[in-house]
Write a protein that holds these residues in place. Structure first.
Motif, PDB file in Angstrom:
ATOM      1  N   LYS A   4       0.790  -1.185  -0.098  1.00 25.04           N
ATOM      2  CA  LYS A   4       0.129  -0.139   0.045  1.00 25.04           C
ATOM      3  C   LYS A   4       0.992   1.319  -0.038  1.00 25.04           C
ATOM      4  O   LYS A   4       0.517   2.157  -0.909  1.00 25.04           O
ATOM      5  CB  LYS A   4      -0.890   0.034   1.174  1.00 25.04           C
ATOM      6  N   THR A   5       1.872   1.281   0.829  1.00 26.61           N
ATOM      7  CA  THR A   5       2.694   2.375   0.966  1.00 26.61           C
ATOM      8  C   THR A   5       3.448   2.653  -0.317  1.00 26.61           C
ATOM      9  O   THR A   5       3.538   3.750  -1.045  1.00 26.61           O
ATOM     10  CB  THR A   5       3.698   2.178   1.992  1.00 26.61           C
ATOM     11  N   LEU A   7       2.628   1.762  -3.659  1.00 26.70           N
ATOM     12  CA  LEU A   7       1.648   2.290  -4.419  1.00 26.70           C
ATOM     13  C   LEU A   7       0.872   3.628  -4.225  1.00 26.70           C
ATOM     14  O   LEU A   7       0.978   4.261  -5.206  1.00 26.70           O
ATOM     15  CB  LEU A   7       0.174   1.190  -4.602  1.00 26.70           C
ATOM     16  N   ASN A   8       0.749   3.994  -2.916  1.00 32.29           N
ATOM     17  CA  ASN A   8       0.409   5.349  -2.780  1.00 32.29           C
ATOM     18  C   ASN A   8       1.620   6.225  -2.979  1.00 32.29           C
ATOM     19  O   ASN A   8       1.110   7.321  -3.504  1.00 32.29           O
ATOM     20  CB  ASN A   8       0.184   5.450  -1.159  1.00 32.29           C
ATOM     21  N   GLU A   9       2.703   6.031  -2.806  1.00 32.18           N
ATOM     22  CA  GLU A   9       3.816   6.577  -3.272  1.00 32.18           C
ATOM     23  C   GLU A   9       3.815   7.193  -4.799  1.00 32.18           C
ATOM     24  O   GLU A   9       3.864   8.394  -5.288  1.00 32.18           O
ATOM     25  CB  GLU A   9       5.334   6.242  -2.663  1.00 32.18           C
ATOM     26  N   SER A  11       1.371   6.521  -6.926  1.00 31.01           N
ATOM     27  CA  SER A  11       0.124   7.158  -7.219  1.00 31.01           C
ATOM     28  C   SER A  11       0.288   8.829  -6.999  1.00 31.01           C
ATOM     29  O   SER A  11      -0.057   9.772  -7.646  1.00 31.01           O
ATOM     30  CB  SER A  11      -0.919   6.584  -6.449  1.00 31.01           C
ATOM     31  N   GLY A  12       0.873   9.058  -5.768  1.00 26.33           N
ATOM     32  CA  GLY A  12       0.894  10.627  -5.393  1.00 26.33           C
ATOM     33  C   GLY A  12       2.085  11.417  -6.317  1.00 26.33           C
ATOM     34  O   GLY A  12       1.554  12.368  -6.953  1.00 26.33           O
ATOM     35  N   GLN A  15       0.093  11.504  -9.824  1.00 28.39           N
ATOM     36  CA  GLN A  15      -0.757  12.694  -9.699  1.00 28.39           C
ATOM     37  C   GLN A  15      -0.079  13.866  -9.817  1.00 28.39           C
ATOM     38  O   GLN A  15      -0.471  14.853 -10.646  1.00 28.39           O
ATOM     39  CB  GLN A  15      -1.687  12.517  -8.399  1.00 28.39           C
ATOM     40  N   SER A 160       1.270  -1.544 -10.175  1.00 28.66           N
ATOM     41  CA  SER A 160       2.113  -0.423 -10.654  1.00 28.66           C
ATOM     42  C   SER A 160       1.767   0.037 -12.023  1.00 28.66           C
ATOM     43  O   SER A 160       1.753   1.147 -12.546  1.00 28.66           O
ATOM     44  CB  SER A 160       3.681  -0.445 -10.243  1.00 28.66           C
TER      45      SER A 160
END
Length: 185
Positions: A4-5, A7-9, A11-12, A15, A160
């Motif tokens: 999760k960490t 993928l969130n990184e 994704s951020g 974005q 990813s």
């Protein structure tokens, strides 16, 4: 690091690349008046540098005109000078109370140049997206070496790639919209 960490990184970062592209696209004039045309122009306002919108009200009365109404009439000259010095390709005309910028129609050649310019911006954003995916994949491989199960690592790499595809689609949509706006006469 967990899936999760990572993928969130990724994704951020993706974005941010899209947000940056959209901001760059806003600064590309498509022959329509927009207060964004004045972004980045700084004017000396009583000893400090402020954006044009910090020294005057900027309005768009019609598709071909930007109207700048300074809050202090003494600001007319400095505003006019700042616009001329900025090389945005617009000539200010001042009637003693406000400054009017008339947006000239774009030639076909200029439209093609602008499309080429925004495609370059989009390619830069695309590279940022791919770099974010690459870094996420490397993070998964590293996490696997540090004990993450192989199937979770492979699943993360697949996710990813899906993130990259999702953000690439957003990028393409923004680019197409702007190209259409530029090429519409």
């Amino acid at each position: 690091m967990d899936t999760k960490t990572i993928l969130n990184e990724a994704s951020g970062r993706m974005q941010k690349a899209i947000d940056h592209l959209e901001e760059e696209l806003l600064n590309v004039r498509a022959g329509k008046a927009s207060p964004n045309a004045l972004n980045g122009i700084m004017v000396d306002y009583f000893g400090s540098q402020v954006p044009v919108s910090g020294a005057a009200s900027v309005t768009v009365p019609d598709a071909k005109t930007i109207l700048i109404q300074p809050w202090d009439k003494n600001m007319l000259r400095p505003l006019e000078k700042a616009i001329i010095d900025s090389n945005i390709g617009l000539t200010p005309s001042n009637n003693g109370e406000q400054i009017r910028l008339t947006i000239p129609p774009l030639t076909e050649e200029r439209r093609k140049e602008l499309v080429k310019q925004i495609r370059g911006e989009a390619e830069t954003a695309r590279i940022s997206l791919r770099n974010a995916r690459r870094d996420a994949v490397e993070a998964f491989k590293k996490a696997q070496k540090e004990g993450m199960p192989e199937d979770e690592s492979k699943d993360g790499e697949t996710q990813s790639q899906k993130l990259l595809e999702k953000f690439s689609k957003l990028l393409d949509e923004a680019l197409l919209k702007k190209e259409k706006e530029i090429m519409t006469v």
